[in-house]
Design a protein around this motif. Structure first.
Motif, short mmCIF file in Angstrom:
data_model
loop_
_atom_site.label_atom_id
_atom_site.label_comp_id
_atom_site.label_asym_id
_atom_site.label_seq_id
_atom_site.Cartn_x
_atom_site.Cartn_y
_atom_site.Cartn_z
N GLU A 49 0.81 -1.21 0.00
CA GLU A 49 0.00 0.00 0.00
C GLU A 49 0.85 1.27 0.00
OE1 GLU A 49 -0.22 -2.40 2.32
OE2 GLU A 49 -2.08 -3.41 1.79
N GLN A 50 2.15 1.13 0.25
CA GLN A 50 3.07 2.26 0.37
C GLN A 50 2.57 3.27 1.40
OE1 GLN A 50 3.50 3.66 -3.66
NE2 GLN A 50 5.10 2.16 -4.08
N VAL A 51 2.26 2.74 2.59
CA VAL A 51 1.74 3.56 3.69
C VAL A 51 2.73 3.50 4.85
CG1 VAL A 51 -0.10 3.82 5.42
CG2 VAL A 51 -0.66 3.20 3.06
N TRP A 52 3.07 4.67 5.38
CA TRP A 52 3.95 4.81 6.54
C TRP A 52 3.09 5.09 7.75
CZ3 TRP A 52 8.83 4.16 8.03
CH2 TRP A 52 9.32 4.87 9.13
N HIS A 53 3.29 4.36 8.86
CA HIS A 53 2.48 4.52 10.07
C HIS A 53 3.39 4.75 11.25
CE1 HIS A 53 -0.17 2.40 13.30
NE2 HIS A 53 -0.34 3.69 13.33
N GLU A 54 3.16 5.83 11.99
CA GLU A 54 3.89 6.13 13.23
C GLU A 54 2.90 6.06 14.38
OE1 GLU A 54 5.74 9.98 13.10
OE2 GLU A 54 6.37 9.68 11.02
N GLN A 55 3.36 5.47 15.50
CA GLN A 55 2.49 5.37 16.66
C GLN A 55 3.30 5.65 17.92
OE1 GLN A 55 0.78 1.50 17.11
NE2 GLN A 55 -0.77 2.21 18.54
N SER A 56 2.76 6.53 18.79
CA SER A 56 3.39 6.83 20.07
C SER A 56 2.37 7.47 20.99
CB SER A 56 4.56 7.79 19.89
OG SER A 56 5.10 8.14 21.14
N ALA A 57 2.34 7.00 22.22
CA ALA A 57 1.50 7.59 23.27
C ALA A 57 0.08 7.88 22.79
CB ALA A 57 2.15 8.85 23.81
N GLY A 58 -0.54 6.91 22.14
CA GLY A 58 -1.92 7.07 21.68
C GLY A 58 -2.08 7.91 20.43
N ARG A 59 -1.00 8.36 19.84
CA ARG A 59 -1.05 9.18 18.61
C ARG A 59 -0.69 8.29 17.43
NH1 ARG A 59 3.16 11.82 15.63
NH2 ARG A 59 4.53 10.71 17.04
N ASN A 60 -1.47 8.37 16.38
CA ASN A 60 -1.21 7.63 15.15
C ASN A 60 -1.15 8.59 13.98
OD1 ASN A 60 -1.42 4.55 15.60
ND2 ASN A 60 -3.07 5.43 16.85
N VAL A 61 -0.15 8.44 13.15
CA VAL A 61 -0.02 9.24 11.93
C VAL A 61 0.19 8.27 10.78
CG1 VAL A 61 1.33 10.98 10.71
CG2 VAL A 61 1.01 11.17 13.19
N TYR A 62 -0.61 8.44 9.74
CA TYR A 62 -0.48 7.64 8.52
C TYR A 62 -0.09 8.58 7.39
CZ TYR A 62 -2.97 3.94 10.99
OH TYR A 62 -3.34 2.98 11.89
N ARG A 63 0.93 8.20 6.63
CA ARG A 63 1.35 8.97 5.46
C ARG A 63 1.19 8.06 4.24
NH1 ARG A 63 4.44 11.03 9.55
NH2 ARG A 63 4.80 13.25 9.54
N TYR A 64 0.48 8.56 3.24
CA TYR A 64 0.17 7.78 2.05
C TYR A 64 1.05 8.22 0.89
CZ TYR A 64 -3.86 6.58 4.88
OH TYR A 64 -4.65 6.15 5.91
N ALA A 65 1.22 7.32 -0.07
CA ALA A 65 2.08 7.57 -1.23
C ALA A 65 1.62 8.79 -2.04
CB ALA A 65 2.15 6.33 -2.12
N ASP A 66 0.32 9.09 -2.01
CA ASP A 66 -0.19 10.23 -2.79
C ASP A 66 -0.03 11.56 -2.05
OD1 ASP A 66 -2.15 10.11 -0.83
OD2 ASP A 66 -3.78 9.60 -2.20
N GLY A 67 0.63 11.54 -0.88
CA GLY A 67 0.89 12.78 -0.14
C GLY A 67 -0.09 13.06 0.99
N ARG A 68 -1.19 12.32 1.05
CA ARG A 68 -2.16 12.53 2.13
C ARG A 68 -1.56 12.12 3.46
NH1 ARG A 68 -6.40 8.88 1.90
NH2 ARG A 68 -5.10 7.60 0.57
N MET A 69 -2.00 12.77 4.52
CA MET A 69 -1.59 12.42 5.87
C MET A 69 -2.83 12.41 6.75
SD MET A 69 1.36 13.98 8.34
CE MET A 69 0.75 15.62 8.33
N GLU A 70 -2.93 11.38 7.57
CA GLU A 70 -4.07 11.22 8.46
C GLU A 70 -3.55 11.10 9.89
OE1 GLU A 70 -7.96 8.31 8.60
OE2 GLU A 70 -6.12 7.56 7.70
N ARG A 71 -4.11 11.91 10.80
CA ARG A 71 -3.73 11.86 12.21
C ARG A 71 -4.93 11.37 13.01
NH1 ARG A 71 0.94 15.22 13.10
NH2 ARG A 71 1.33 16.50 11.27
N LEU A 72 -4.69 10.38 13.84
CA LEU A 72 -5.77 9.82 14.67
C LEU A 72 -5.38 9.91 16.13
CD1 LEU A 72 -6.45 6.60 12.60
CD2 LEU A 72 -7.71 8.75 12.52
#
Length: 143
Positions: free
Chosen positions: A120-143
């Motif tokens: 999927e070419q997706v980068w996922h970072e997780q720390s202290a209840g924070r999630n960040v997803y970065r997608y190949a098309d440049g979108r970024m999602e924070r949860l």
């Protein structure tokens, strides 16, 4: 005694390089453990020893706080004592046979985990209840 490089948790973009290697991107026939070994700064200048533990090959280094575990299924685990922002940490990186990549950092502040989903070419970072997803098309999602 060889100089000891400053180990980083990972080589820049190593997750993308790993994905390309596992997908046959370069026709590379290097065994997975040797491929990960070559990512380490000046890897061939440091003494190392290989030991077979059942179906697992373990490579340890004389002058580096680093070990590699190569598994029969093509996965590789790297553990390294690293410094992150001046604090000691343990970085455990998994190189999955399917091209996925993950790393956890423990000891330098709150635990951090990173995951790269190869297909999927997706980068996922997780720390202290924070999630960040970065997608190949440049979108970024924070949860």
């Amino acid at each position: 005694m060889p100089k000891s490089p400053s180990l980083l948790p990972w080589t820049p973009d190593e997750w993308v390089l790993w994905a390309a290697y596992r997908s046959g991107g370069g026709g590379d026939s290097t065994p997975a453990l040797d491929w990960v070994h070559a990512l380490q700064p000046d890897a061939w200048e440091h003494g190392f020893r290989d030991a077979q533990h059942g179906a697992k090959l373990v490579r340890t280094y004389s002058h580096l706080p680093l070990s590699l575990h190569g598994y029969a299924d093509g996965n590789v685990k790297r553990t390294a004592d690293v410094t992150v922002d001046g604090s000691p940490a343990l970085a455990t990186t998994l190189f999955f046979d399917n091209g996925d990549w993950s790393c956890t950092l423990v000891g330098a502040g709150p635990p951090m985990s990173y995951y790269y989903y190869c297909d999927e070419q997706v980068w996922h970072e997780q720390s202290a209840g924070r999630n960040v997803y970065r997608y190949a098309d440049g979108r970024m999602e924070r949860l």
